[in-house]
Design a protein around this motif. Sequence first.
Motif, short mmCIF file in Angstrom:
data_model
loop_
_atom_site.label_atom_id
_atom_site.label_comp_id
_atom_site.label_asym_id
_atom_site.label_seq_id
_atom_site.Cartn_x
_atom_site.Cartn_y
_atom_site.Cartn_z
N THR A 178 0.86 -1.18 0.00
CA THR A 178 0.00 0.00 0.00
C THR A 178 0.89 1.23 0.00
N PHE A 179 0.42 2.26 -0.67
CA PHE A 179 1.17 3.50 -0.78
C PHE A 179 0.68 4.51 0.24
N GLY A 180 1.60 5.21 0.84
CA GLY A 180 1.26 6.28 1.77
C GLY A 180 2.53 6.83 2.38
N MET A 181 2.54 8.12 2.62
CA MET A 181 3.75 8.75 3.16
C MET A 181 3.82 8.67 4.68
N SER A 182 2.68 8.72 5.36
CA SER A 182 2.71 8.79 6.81
C SER A 182 3.27 7.51 7.44
N SER A 183 3.13 6.39 6.78
CA SER A 183 3.68 5.14 7.33
C SER A 183 5.20 5.19 7.39
N ASN A 184 5.82 6.03 6.58
CA ASN A 184 7.27 6.16 6.61
C ASN A 184 7.75 6.80 7.91
N LEU A 185 6.96 7.70 8.47
CA LEU A 185 7.35 8.30 9.75
C LEU A 185 7.41 7.22 10.83
N ARG A 186 6.46 6.31 10.83
CA ARG A 186 6.48 5.20 11.78
C ARG A 186 7.74 4.35 11.57
N THR A 187 8.09 4.13 10.29
CA THR A 187 9.29 3.34 9.98
C THR A 187 10.55 4.05 10.47
N PHE A 188 10.64 5.37 10.24
CA PHE A 188 11.80 6.12 10.71
C PHE A 188 11.91 6.07 12.24
N ALA B 222 10.80 3.66 14.16
CA ALA B 222 11.21 2.30 14.51
C ALA B 222 12.71 2.11 14.28
N ILE B 223 13.22 2.66 13.18
CA ILE B 223 14.66 2.58 12.91
C ILE B 223 15.44 3.27 14.02
N ALA B 224 14.92 4.39 14.51
CA ALA B 224 15.60 5.16 15.56
C ALA B 224 15.50 4.50 16.93
N GLY B 225 14.70 3.44 17.06
CA GLY B 225 14.62 2.73 18.33
C GLY B 225 13.42 3.06 19.18
N ALA B 226 12.41 3.72 18.62
CA ALA B 226 11.23 4.08 19.40
C ALA B 226 10.45 2.86 19.87
N GLY B 227 10.68 1.71 19.25
CA GLY B 227 10.00 0.48 19.66
C GLY B 227 10.36 0.04 21.06
N ARG B 228 11.48 0.51 21.59
CA ARG B 228 11.86 0.17 22.97
C ARG B 228 10.99 0.90 23.98
N LYS B 229 10.36 1.99 23.54
CA LYS B 229 9.54 2.80 24.44
C LYS B 229 8.04 2.61 24.21
N THR B 230 7.65 2.38 22.96
CA THR B 230 6.23 2.31 22.62
C THR B 230 5.99 1.11 21.70
N ALA B 231 4.99 0.32 22.03
CA ALA B 231 4.70 -0.89 21.25
C ALA B 231 4.30 -0.59 19.81
N PHE B 232 3.71 0.59 19.56
CA PHE B 232 3.29 0.95 18.21
C PHE B 232 4.47 0.94 17.24
N PHE B 233 5.65 1.29 17.73
CA PHE B 233 6.84 1.34 16.87
C PHE B 233 7.65 0.05 16.90
N ASP B 234 7.17 -0.94 17.63
CA ASP B 234 7.89 -2.21 17.74
C ASP B 234 7.38 -3.16 16.66
N PHE B 235 7.95 -3.06 15.48
CA PHE B 235 7.58 -3.92 14.36
C PHE B 235 8.80 -4.12 13.48
N ASP B 236 8.70 -5.02 12.54
CA ASP B 236 9.81 -5.31 11.63
C ASP B 236 9.88 -4.23 10.56
N TRP B 237 10.63 -3.17 10.84
CA TRP B 237 10.72 -2.05 9.91
C TRP B 237 11.42 -2.43 8.62
N LYS B 238 12.22 -3.49 8.65
CA LYS B 238 12.94 -3.90 7.43
C LYS B 238 11.98 -4.34 6.33
N SER B 239 10.78 -4.77 6.72
CA SER B 239 9.79 -5.15 5.71
C SER B 239 9.24 -3.93 4.98
#
Length: 186
Positions: A30-40, A42-59
């Motif tokens: 699916t195309f969308g720009m806002s999902s990239n902010l979540r990916t960024f 997650a790359i920065a490590g926000a998944g350690r603080k919030t479950a929303f950002f804890d996903f496989d960003w490499k996908s």
Amino acid sequence: MEYILQPWPWYVSGPLLAMIMFTLIYFGKTFGMSSNLRTFCAIAGAGRKTAFFDFDWKSQKWNLVVVLGAVIGGFIAHFLLSNPVDIDLNPVTVESLSQLGFENAGKSLLPAELFSWDAAFSLKGLSTLIIGGFLVGFGTRYAGGCTSGHAITGLSNLQLPSLIAVVGFFLGGLIMIHLLFPLIFG
């Protein structure tokens, strides 16, 4: 004879966009720009603080190419494809903008009253950026996606929630420009 650059006509850009959407749908993306902010985040490590950002960003690495393409495309469009002629605005619009303090309405795609460092670092500019950024972020999260995601991907998949979101985006834009814009810049 000087060649004047023009935007791509609908019969070129429309089918190209349709081919891209068909390809994304075919591959289950699916195309969308806002999902990239979540990916960024997650790359920065926000998944350690919030479950929303804890996903496989490499996908989602493929979608980061969209951001890179937007940055490169914006650079090319601005520096190589810009047409420095006046914008053909309705005289009523020019008059309305002049009354709101826009000195060169129709002379630039990005008026200095909104898109300059002086405007951005003023109290009004900072307030607008912070409040607007919060509202856009909240709205994107609440609607489950951004305008590009809903209007391009969601509508091409015939999703009713995307149609409702796009109608809401347009209504919000109308409210902003006709009610709030004059209050902010009047």
